[in-house]
Design a protein around this motif. Structure first.
Motif, PDB file in Angstrom:
ATOM      1  N   UNK A   1      -6.489  56.078  11.542  1.00 30.53           N
ATOM      2  CA  UNK A   1      -6.951  57.432  11.898  1.00 30.53           C
ATOM      3  C   UNK A   1      -7.314  58.285  10.691  1.00 30.53           C
ATOM      4  N   UNK A   2      -6.644  58.087   9.575  1.00 32.50           N
ATOM      5  CA  UNK A   2      -6.934  58.860   8.372  1.00 32.50           C
ATOM      6  C   UNK A   2      -8.353  58.579   7.874  1.00 32.50           C
ATOM      7  N   UNK A   3      -8.869  57.392   8.161  1.00 35.32           N
ATOM      8  CA  UNK A   3     -10.178  56.992   7.674  1.00 35.32           C
ATOM      9  C   UNK A   3     -11.281  57.157   8.706  1.00 35.32           C
ATOM     10  N   UNK A   4     -10.992  57.801   9.810  1.00 34.47           N
ATOM     11  CA  UNK A   4     -11.998  58.033  10.834  1.00 34.47           C
ATOM     12  C   UNK A   4     -12.678  59.383  10.575  1.00 34.47           C
ATOM     13  N   UNK A   5     -13.922  59.481  10.936  1.00 32.41           N
ATOM     14  CA  UNK A   5     -14.657  60.719  10.724  1.00 32.41           C
ATOM     15  C   UNK A   5     -15.091  60.837   9.275  1.00 32.41           C
TER      16      UNK A   5
END
Length: 79
Positions: free
Chosen positions: A69-73
């Motif tokens: 999730x930290x690397x999404x967006x």
């Protein structure tokens, strides 16, 4: 990190060394580099040495990290 596996190498008559990973050619070393590789492979963990020399030591957590999730967006380096 998991221990590397699936590597093998073949020393040829001309002094070169062919590195393979799971049956596919991963690199060819010649001359002084081949001699240095052979000395290192025989004195340590050959699988780890081959992974490091081919650059395949990184295989493991990249796919998991890409989906974190930290690397999404935000911006992406690869599409």
């Amino acid at each position: 990190m998991a221990r590397p596996q699936g590597f093998s190498y073949e020393e040829r008559r001309d002094g070169s060394v062919v590195l393979t990973h799971r049956g596919r050619a991963a690199g060819v070393l010649r001359g002084a580099r081949a001699a240095k590789f052979l000395a290192e492979a025989e004195s340590g963990d050959a699988q780890l040495v081959m992974a490091r020399w081919t650059g395949a030591y990184r295989f493991g957590n990249e796919r998991r990290a890409r989906n974190h999730p930290r690397n999404q967006g935000g911006r992406t380096l690869r599409s």
